[in-house]
Design an enzyme around this catalytic site. Structure first.
Site, PDB file in Angstrom:
ATOM      1  N   GLU A 245       2.082   5.072   0.871  1.00  0.00           N
ATOM      2  CA  GLU A 245       2.164   6.524   0.674  1.00  0.00           C
ATOM      3  C   GLU A 245       1.705   6.784  -0.765  1.00  0.00           C
ATOM      4  O   GLU A 245       2.381   6.380  -1.713  1.00  0.00           O
ATOM      5  CB  GLU A 245       3.607   6.991   0.924  1.00  0.00           C
ATOM      6  N   SER A 246       0.553   7.439  -0.885  1.00  0.00           N
ATOM      7  CA  SER A 246      -0.081   7.504  -2.207  1.00  0.00           C
ATOM      8  C   SER A 246       0.751   8.238  -3.273  1.00  0.00           C
ATOM      9  O   SER A 246       0.728   7.858  -4.438  1.00  0.00           O
ATOM     10  CB  SER A 246      -1.469   8.127  -2.098  1.00  0.00           C
TER      11      SER A 246
ATOM     12  N   CYS B  20      -6.621   2.525   2.335  1.00  0.00           N
ATOM     13  CA  CYS B  20      -5.901   3.739   2.718  1.00  0.00           C
ATOM     14  C   CYS B  20      -5.245   4.403   1.495  1.00  0.00           C
ATOM     15  O   CYS B  20      -5.963   4.943   0.660  1.00  0.00           O
ATOM     16  CB  CYS B  20      -4.929   3.417   3.844  1.00  0.00           C
TER      17      CYS B  20
ATOM     18  N   ARG C 261      -6.835  13.676   1.842  1.00  0.00           N
ATOM     19  CA  ARG C 261      -5.720  12.904   2.428  1.00  0.00           C
ATOM     20  C   ARG C 261      -5.409  13.364   3.850  1.00  0.00           C
ATOM     21  O   ARG C 261      -5.603  14.527   4.185  1.00  0.00           O
ATOM     22  CB  ARG C 261      -4.457  13.099   1.589  1.00  0.00           C
TER      23      ARG C 261
ATOM     24  N   HIS D  27      -7.067   0.045   7.749  1.00  0.00           N
ATOM     25  CA  HIS D  27      -6.230  -1.092   7.324  1.00  0.00           C
ATOM     26  C   HIS D  27      -6.843  -2.421   7.757  1.00  0.00           C
ATOM     27  O   HIS D  27      -6.512  -2.919   8.844  1.00  0.00           O
ATOM     28  CB  HIS D  27      -4.825  -0.944   7.931  1.00  0.00           C
TER      29      HIS D  27
ATOM     30  N   GLU E  33      -6.177  -5.282   6.924  1.00  0.00           N
ATOM     31  CA  GLU E  33      -5.188  -6.375   6.958  1.00  0.00           C
ATOM     32  C   GLU E  33      -4.430  -6.421   8.280  1.00  0.00           C
ATOM     33  O   GLU E  33      -3.701  -7.369   8.544  1.00  0.00           O
ATOM     34  CB  GLU E  33      -4.206  -6.227   5.768  1.00  0.00           C
TER      35      GLU E  33
HETATM   36  N1  GLN Z   1      -1.654   9.339   4.238  1.00  0.00           N
HETATM   37  C1  GLN Z   1      -1.119   8.401   3.314  1.00  0.00           C
HETATM   38  C2  GLN Z   1      -1.164   8.957   1.903  1.00  0.00           C
HETATM   39  O1  GLN Z   1      -1.585  10.025   1.692  1.00  0.00           O
HETATM   40  C3  GLN Z   1      -1.847   7.089   3.370  1.00  0.00           C
HETATM   41  C4  GLN Z   1      -1.519   6.370   4.643  1.00  0.00           C
HETATM   42  C5  GLN Z   1      -1.757   4.906   4.619  1.00  0.00           C
HETATM   43  O2  GLN Z   1      -1.900   4.275   3.560  1.00  0.00           O
HETATM   44  N2  GLN Z   1      -1.750   4.342   5.773  1.00  0.00           N
HETATM   45  O3  GLN Z   1      -0.780   8.305   1.006  1.00  0.00           O
END
Ligand code: GLN
Length: 202
Positions: free
Chosen positions: A62-63, A92, A119, A184, A186
């Site tokens: 979560e950024s 992400c 985002r 992702h 990974e």
């Molecule tokens: N939507 C998330 C964000 O804004 C990112 C989601 C993710 O890393 N899978 O941080």
């Protein structure tokens, strides 16, 4: 689709240490992807640890939370300094953090690569999806990419190249030093994106 590095690469790779920023989010699976390539990794929780890393992965998560943790743990300047000399792979939320600016009020981003992102642009958590994407370094073998509340790239600066698209958006891109994925890589057992990143490390 687990890949082996060539013996030559492995000998070189055996000497590398890849840091994985472990403040928040999905750092553990990145460690497994690197392990499958026989690459040493270290979970990074203090800026000082960056000193002995040859490259860094900033994972998804979560950024906004991740950026708060970066500020709280005094990583902001160290990460920018690191990115000026060494490669970063952002996935992400890691890509959002690494971009120049994102669409909402994330107070800061690291601006390590000249891209802008929106985002959550593919929809909410329930709209997460998997898609086969064509990667330009192995066009005959699609990559099964997992998108979880993924960011969309809204601007790519000069020198930034797209390695894969989904619809009309670049989802894997690089400026030659850093590698960014809105999905992702990974997740699943295909380590080709990590292998690609290993090839970028000078
Ligand atoms: N939507 C998330 C964000 O804004 C990112 C989601 C993710 O890393 N899978 O941080």
């Amino acid at each position: 689709m687990r890949f082996q590095l060539t013996r030559e690469c492995r000998r070189e790779a055996g000497k590398l240490i890849i840091g994985i920023l472990a403040l928040q989010g999905g750092f553990h699976l990145h460690q497994l992807s690197l392990e499958s390539l026989q690459i040493k990794s270290e979970l990074i929780r203090y800026p000082k640890q960056l000193d002995h890393c040859d490259a860094l992965i900033i994972p998804g998560g979560e950024s906004t939370t991740l950026m708060k943790q970066i500020m709280k743990n005094n990583f902001f300047d160290s990460l920018i300094e690191f990115a000026n000399k060494k490669s970063i792979m952002g996935t992400c939320a890691g890509m959002i953090i690494s971009s120049c600016r994102s669409s909402d009020k994330l107070n800061r981003s690291l601006s390590v690569i000249d891209i802008e992102v929106d985002r959550n642009s593919w929809g909410r958590q329930v709209h997460s999806f998997e898609a086969e994407i064509i990667v330009n370094f192995d066009i005959d073998n699609p990559f099964n990419a997992t998108f979880i509340r993924a960011p969309k790239v809204s601007r790519m600066g000069h020198g930034v190249e797209s390695f894969a698209e989904y619809g009309d958006s670049a989802v894997l891109l690089s400026d030659g030093r850093h590698l960014m994925a809105s999905f992702h890589p990974e997740i699943g057992d295909d380590n080709r994106i990590h292998k690609l990143f290993m090839g970028m490390i000078k």
